[in-house]
Design an enzyme around this catalytic site. Structure first.
Site, PDB file in Angstrom:
ATOM      1  N   GLY A  33       0.777  -1.237   0.000  1.00  0.00           N
ATOM      2  CA  GLY A  33       0.000   0.000   0.000  1.00  0.00           C
ATOM      3  C   GLY A  33       0.807   1.283   0.000  1.00  0.00           C
TER       4      GLY A  33
ATOM      5  N   ASN B 123       1.417   3.253  -2.593  1.00  0.00           N
ATOM      6  CA  ASN B 123       0.650   4.250  -3.356  1.00  0.00           C
ATOM      7  C   ASN B 123      -0.554   4.744  -2.563  1.00  0.00           C
ATOM      8  OD1 ASN B 123       1.575   4.806  -6.255  1.00  0.00           O
ATOM      9  ND2 ASN B 123       1.905   2.603  -6.039  1.00  0.00           N
TER      10      ASN B 123
ATOM     11  N   ARG C 153     -15.793 -15.249  -8.435  1.00  0.00           N
ATOM     12  CA  ARG C 153     -15.451 -13.846  -8.654  1.00  0.00           C
ATOM     13  C   ARG C 153     -16.669 -12.924  -8.504  1.00  0.00           C
ATOM     14  NH1 ARG C 153     -10.548 -12.419 -10.564  1.00  0.00           N
ATOM     15  NH2 ARG C 153     -10.083 -14.455 -11.407  1.00  0.00           N
TER      16      ARG C 153
ATOM     17  N   MET D 241      -4.541  -6.763  -6.704  1.00  0.00           N
ATOM     18  CA  MET D 241      -4.058  -7.851  -7.563  1.00  0.00           C
ATOM     19  C   MET D 241      -5.136  -8.859  -7.959  1.00  0.00           C
ATOM     20  SD  MET D 241      -1.067  -6.767  -7.911  1.00  0.00           S
ATOM     21  CE  MET D 241      -0.128  -8.070  -8.680  1.00  0.00           C
ATOM     22  N   ARG D 242      -6.375  -8.426  -8.113  1.00  0.00           N
ATOM     23  CA  ARG D 242      -7.433  -9.312  -8.598  1.00  0.00           C
ATOM     24  C   ARG D 242      -7.905  -8.820  -9.950  1.00  0.00           C
ATOM     25  NH1 ARG D 242      -7.355 -13.888  -6.719  1.00  0.00           N
ATOM     26  NH2 ARG D 242      -9.526 -14.333  -7.172  1.00  0.00           N
TER      27      ARG D 242
ATOM     28  N   ASN E 296      -6.457   3.398 -12.013  1.00  0.00           N
ATOM     29  CA  ASN E 296      -5.412   2.441 -11.650  1.00  0.00           C
ATOM     30  C   ASN E 296      -4.046   3.085 -11.896  1.00  0.00           C
ATOM     31  OD1 ASN E 296      -4.322  -0.139 -10.919  1.00  0.00           O
ATOM     32  ND2 ASN E 296      -3.951  -0.556 -13.090  1.00  0.00           N
TER      33      ASN E 296
ATOM     34  N   HIS F 130      -0.148   1.860 -12.975  1.00  0.00           N
ATOM     35  CA  HIS F 130       0.569   0.695 -13.518  1.00  0.00           C
ATOM     36  C   HIS F 130       2.034   1.076 -13.712  1.00  0.00           C
ATOM     37  CE1 HIS F 130       1.113  -3.055 -15.666  1.00  0.00           C
ATOM     38  NE2 HIS F 130       1.829  -2.386 -16.552  1.00  0.00           N
TER      39      HIS F 130
ATOM     40  N   ASP G 270      -5.062  -3.579 -17.650  1.00  0.00           N
ATOM     41  CA  ASP G 270      -4.113  -2.485 -17.875  1.00  0.00           C
ATOM     42  C   ASP G 270      -4.411  -1.715 -19.156  1.00  0.00           C
ATOM     43  OD1 ASP G 270      -2.805  -3.158 -15.505  1.00  0.00           O
ATOM     44  OD2 ASP G 270      -1.567  -4.645 -16.523  1.00  0.00           O
TER      45      ASP G 270
ATOM     46  N   GLU H  45       5.674   6.925  -8.949  1.00  0.00           N
ATOM     47  CA  GLU H  45       4.233   6.643  -8.845  1.00  0.00           C
ATOM     48  C   GLU H  45       3.610   7.449  -7.703  1.00  0.00           C
ATOM     49  OE1 GLU H  45       3.143   2.424  -8.743  1.00  0.00           O
ATOM     50  OE2 GLU H  45       4.980   1.958  -9.809  1.00  0.00           O
TER      51      GLU H  45
END
Ligand code: GRF
Length: 220
Positions: free
Chosen positions: A16, A18, A69, A94-95, A111, A113, A149, A178
């Site tokens: 965490g 970011n 899911r 990460m899902r 997001n 990346h 992404d 970032e």
């Protein structure tokens, strides 16, 4: 100003860092967003403790305790709604998400990346950047679309690749950038200064004198 702030839910899976940078940025009185909650699909995620220490509400929605899911995402969606979230900021979440979940948060989910998208989508971006021999890599803040992404780019930062870099040293330098880029991108988006136009994000202010190009290796 305070009443107009967008309420942001941050999704994490790990350390965490970011998330910490978004929480810190949102403490400024004139930042256009406030962090409403931090949710993690991993109850043991280090970032949850950091969020709690910063006084932010947290909840773990453990993907392993759901049959699939869809059931997991229904709960995640309900948690975000229970905190009256306007925008979602994925920060090392990460899902993979279903198209249905992305659609529910269409044009309201961001997001970060660790590459200059559309190059190096997916995992192990730094090892792949080194193997490809690129001289510049970086990071991208973008709107989330159903493809991994993918989505309109809000902001990018370029980072030089050094000959001595390993995937770890490069990752460490990129993640530091970032931490500057993501709060900047979220602020632009939350303030309404930029808008999504098809596959592009438009409306960012253009400085009178654009920055010099980053040439790497530098000119002698
Ligand atoms: C970052 O490099 C981010 O770009 C990627 O996952 C990493 C998360 O790191 N999506 P942290 O959890 O924010 O420290």
């Amino acid at each position: 100003m305070a009443a107009m702030k967008k309420r942001v839910g941050i999704l994490i899976s790990g350390r965490g860092s970011n998330m910490v940078s978004l929480i810190a940025a949102a403490q400024a009185h004139d930042y256009p967003a406030e962090i409403a909650c931090v949710l993690s699909n991993r109850p043991e995620a280090e970032g949850l403790k950091k969020a709690q220490a910063a006084g932010v509400s947290t909840r773990a929605v453990d993907h392993k305790s759901f049959s699939g899911r869809e059931a997991f995402e229904t709960e995640l969606d309900a948690a975000l709604k229970s905190f009256n979230v306007d925008l979602v900021a994925c920060a090392g979440f990460m899902r993979l998400m279903t198209a249905d979940f992305v659609e529910r948060w269409s044009d309201r989910m961001l997001n970060i990346h660790p590459s200059l998208l559309p190059a190096f989508k997916g995992l192990d971006t730094h090892a792949r950047a080194l193997a490809a021999g690129v001289k510049l890599t970086g990071c991208t803040a973008h709107i989330v679309r159903p493809q991994m992404d993918d989505g309109p780019i809000i902001a990018q930062a370029a980072v030089p690749v050094l000959e001595a870099d390993t995937a770890d040293t490069l990752a460490a330098r990129v993640v530091g950038v970032e931490h500057e880029l993501y709060p900047h991108a979220l602020a632009m988006f939350a303030s309404g200064r930029v808008r999504i136009d098809g596959e592009r994000v438009l409306g960012a202010p253009v400085p009178a004198k654009p920055s010099a190009p980053l040439i790497w290796p530098p000119l002698a």
